[in-house]
Design a protein around this motif. Structure first.
Motif, PDB file in Angstrom:
ATOM      1  N   UNK A   5       0.804  -1.319   0.062  1.00  0.00           N
ATOM      2  CA  UNK A   5      -0.008  -0.160  -0.067  1.00  0.00           C
ATOM      3  C   UNK A   5       0.671   1.287   0.001  1.00  0.00           C
ATOM      4  N   UNK A   6       1.928   1.266   0.723  1.00  0.00           N
ATOM      5  CA  UNK A   6       2.720   2.413   0.811  1.00  0.00           C
ATOM      6  C   UNK A   6       3.611   2.769  -0.426  1.00  0.00           C
ATOM      7  N   UNK A   7       3.942   1.680  -1.091  1.00  0.00           N
ATOM      8  CA  UNK A   7       4.730   1.528  -2.319  1.00  0.00           C
ATOM      9  C   UNK A   7       3.689   2.353  -3.443  1.00  0.00           C
ATOM     10  N   UNK A   8       2.579   1.799  -3.556  1.00  0.00           N
ATOM     11  CA  UNK A   8       1.626   2.262  -4.507  1.00  0.00           C
ATOM     12  C   UNK A   8       1.352   3.680  -3.974  1.00  0.00           C
ATOM     13  N   UNK A   9       0.904   4.115  -2.957  1.00  0.00           N
ATOM     14  CA  UNK A   9       0.752   5.475  -2.580  1.00  0.00           C
ATOM     15  C   UNK A   9       1.906   6.359  -2.948  1.00  0.00           C
ATOM     16  N   UNK A  10       3.185   5.828  -2.552  1.00  0.00           N
ATOM     17  CA  UNK A  10       3.981   6.618  -2.786  1.00  0.00           C
ATOM     18  C   UNK A  10       4.190   7.067  -4.543  1.00  0.00           C
ATOM     19  N   UNK A  11       4.218   6.017  -5.092  1.00  0.00           N
ATOM     20  CA  UNK A  11       4.254   6.102  -6.791  1.00  0.00           C
ATOM     21  C   UNK A  11       3.088   7.300  -7.175  1.00  0.00           C
ATOM     22  N   UNK A  12       2.012   7.065  -6.591  1.00  0.00           N
ATOM     23  CA  UNK A  12       0.800   8.351  -6.832  1.00  0.00           C
ATOM     24  C   UNK A  12       1.373   9.642  -6.320  1.00  0.00           C
ATOM     25  N   UNK A  13       1.919   9.760  -5.006  1.00  0.00           N
ATOM     26  CA  UNK A  13       2.169  10.848  -4.599  1.00  0.00           C
ATOM     27  C   UNK A  13       3.338  11.848  -5.312  1.00  0.00           C
ATOM     28  N   UNK A  14       4.162  11.140  -5.880  1.00  0.00           N
ATOM     29  CA  UNK A  14       5.435  11.789  -6.518  1.00  0.00           C
ATOM     30  C   UNK A  14       4.753  12.436  -8.050  1.00  0.00           C
ATOM     31  N   UNK A  15       3.638  12.050  -8.418  1.00  0.00           N
ATOM     32  CA  UNK A  15       3.001  12.696  -9.785  1.00  0.00           C
ATOM     33  C   UNK A  15       2.567  14.107  -9.449  1.00  0.00           C
ATOM     34  N   UNK A  16       2.295  14.409  -8.101  1.00  0.00           N
ATOM     35  CA  UNK A  16       1.754  15.739  -7.886  1.00  0.00           C
ATOM     36  C   UNK A  16       2.569  16.874  -8.489  1.00  0.00           C
ATOM     37  N   UNK A  17       1.795  17.586  -9.417  1.00  0.00           N
ATOM     38  CA  UNK A  17       2.667  18.578 -10.075  1.00  0.00           C
ATOM     39  C   UNK A  17       3.181  18.248 -11.529  1.00  0.00           C
ATOM     40  N   UNK A  68       1.830  16.884 -14.366  1.00  0.00           N
ATOM     41  CA  UNK A  68       1.032  17.295 -15.445  1.00  0.00           C
ATOM     42  C   UNK A  68       1.559  18.915 -15.799  1.00  0.00           C
ATOM     43  N   UNK A  69       1.457  19.984 -14.914  1.00  0.00           N
ATOM     44  CA  UNK A  69       1.630  21.123 -15.173  1.00  0.00           C
ATOM     45  C   UNK A  69       3.179  21.171 -15.585  1.00  0.00           C
ATOM     46  N   UNK A  70       3.970  20.429 -15.335  1.00  0.00           N
ATOM     47  CA  UNK A  70       5.430  20.505 -15.561  1.00  0.00           C
ATOM     48  C   UNK A  70       5.743  20.049 -16.941  1.00  0.00           C
ATOM     49  N   UNK A  71       5.061  18.963 -17.258  1.00  0.00           N
ATOM     50  CA  UNK A  71       4.872  18.225 -18.853  1.00  0.00           C
ATOM     51  C   UNK A  71       4.427  19.194 -19.638  1.00  0.00           C
ATOM     52  N   UNK A  72       3.358  20.012 -19.166  1.00  0.00           N
ATOM     53  CA  UNK A  72       2.727  21.171 -20.230  1.00  0.00           C
ATOM     54  C   UNK A  72       3.776  22.259 -20.383  1.00  0.00           C
ATOM     55  N   UNK A  73       4.329  22.695 -19.166  1.00  0.00           N
ATOM     56  CA  UNK A  73       5.327  23.806 -19.341  1.00  0.00           C
ATOM     57  C   UNK A  73       6.544  23.433 -20.153  1.00  0.00           C
ATOM     58  N   UNK A  74       7.168  22.443 -19.452  1.00  0.00           N
ATOM     59  CA  UNK A  74       8.574  22.250 -20.057  1.00  0.00           C
ATOM     60  C   UNK A  74       8.507  21.483 -21.450  1.00  0.00           C
ATOM     61  N   UNK A  75       7.368  20.623 -21.557  1.00  0.00           N
ATOM     62  CA  UNK A  75       7.604  19.815 -22.826  1.00  0.00           C
ATOM     63  C   UNK A  75       6.251  19.945 -23.762  1.00  0.00           C
ATOM     64  N   UNK A  76       5.374  20.747 -23.416  1.00  0.00           N
ATOM     65  CA  UNK A  76       4.168  21.170 -24.204  1.00  0.00           C
ATOM     66  C   UNK A  76       3.415  19.799 -24.342  1.00  0.00           C
ATOM     67  N   UNK A  77       2.957  19.176 -23.240  1.00  0.00           N
ATOM     68  CA  UNK A  77       2.220  17.992 -23.493  1.00  0.00           C
ATOM     69  C   UNK A  77       1.033  18.169 -22.711  1.00  0.00           C
ATOM     70  N   UNK A  78      -0.190  17.770 -23.232  1.00  0.00           N
ATOM     71  CA  UNK A  78      -1.565  17.654 -22.150  1.00  0.00           C
ATOM     72  C   UNK A  78      -1.926  16.257 -22.248  1.00  0.00           C
TER      73      UNK A  78
END
Length: 298
Positions: free
Chosen positions: A18-30, A32-42
């Motif tokens: 559970x903690x491993x799965x939750x950690x993987x989800x947690x580090x994705x916070x922010x 998408x905005x990074x991918x949009x700003x730095x790489x032009x992805x949506x």
């Protein structure tokens, strides 16, 4: 019809799962905005992004996998940062950067292909062209500005009260003080106003408060240093500074490259005025001879 990839359901059997799965989800916070700003992805590109992510994760740590990932990372840096930066340097110059030849030069250098240039020869040629093209670019953009300054100073030198020094600095004494003259390493207190030759005010000490500004006399533009080390405290001078004693080829916002500048400068004081020099010691006078006779003991 294309088959959709099979998604294996996730089972969280214990606390570690559970903690491993939750950690993987947690580090994705922010992310998408990074991918949009730095790489032009949506969100429309997220499937392709995740496919490449999984391929990289599953590739392991083989040299081939590492090389593939490094190649993609470096390609992104070269394409998104280095090429635009170098292209910008050559904008408005006699030469422009051709993208496909830029990339080919990169690839051939990594292959050690010296058909056209050795690595050292390419670096020397590029540096030379940077310097030559920058001069041509500056002349195109700012040559008229430099000539306007030259003509202004030429006419200004003829005006009553204007003194021109050997360096080309011009000044006019508005108020002559009677205090100490600073040395280059002295910290001075000044009020000032700076203008372009068309009269535009670009800076003034009053913009920074009512108190005079403090700085070392040798930590400003050359024209200021020369003037400050001639001005007695209490003086107010008007300075007419040629571009080579000001900011030269630098672009400092409202001050364009090769700008001659005008300053009204009042030298208020020197921080921690040096104490007055001690009086010179006079040579010691010989002691006067005692003319009185000593009484004889009885």
């Amino acid at each position: 019809m294309e088959e959709k990839p099979v998604v294996v359901p996730v089972e969280l059997k214990n606390g570690s799962d559970s903690v491993s799965y939750a950690a993987g989800m947690a580090i994705t916070n922010g992310l998408m905005p990074f991918l949009k700003q730095q790489h032009g992805l949506d969100s429309a590109n997220i499937g392709t992004f995740l496919k490449a992510f999984e391929e990289a994760i599953n590739a392991g740590d083989s040299p081939e996998a590492k090389a593939r990932i490094a190649g993609a990372e470096i390609a992104n840096q070269v394409k998104s940062r280095m090429l635009p930066g170098i292209s910008g340097d050559f904008k408005d110059s006699p030469d422009t950067i051709v993208a496909n030849l830029f990339y080919r030069g990169f690839i051939d250098a990594m292959k050690q292909d010296s058909t056209h240039f050795s690595q050292a020869a390419a670096e020397d040629f590029f540096k030379m062209k940077q310097e030559v093209d920058k001069k041509a670019k500056d002349e195109k953009l700012y040559g008229a500005n430099r000539e306007a300054g030259v003509q202004f100073l030429k006419e200004n030198a003829k005006k009553e009260g204007v003194i021109t020094t050997a360096s080309g600095l011009q000044y006019k004494v508005l108020v002559q003080g009677e205090g100490q003259v600073p040395q280059k390493t002295d910290k001075v207190q000044v009020h000032y106003e700076g203008r372009l030759i068309d009269g535009t005010v670009f800076d003034a000490s009053k913009k920074h408060g009512d108190k005079p500004l403090e700085f070392r006399a040798d930590q400003v533009i050359k024209g200021w240093t020369e003037a400050l080390t001639m001005m007695p405290v209490g003086s107010k001078w008007q300075l007419f500074i040629p571009q080579e004693l000001a900011y030269g080829e630098r672009n400092t916002g409202s001050i364009k490259p090769y700008s001659a500048l005008i300053f009204d400068v009042e030298l208020v004081g020197i921080v921690g005025d040096k104490p007055a020099e001690p009086a010179k010691a006079e040579p010691a006078k010989p002691a006067a001879k005692n003319t009185k006779k000593t009484a004889k003991k009885k």
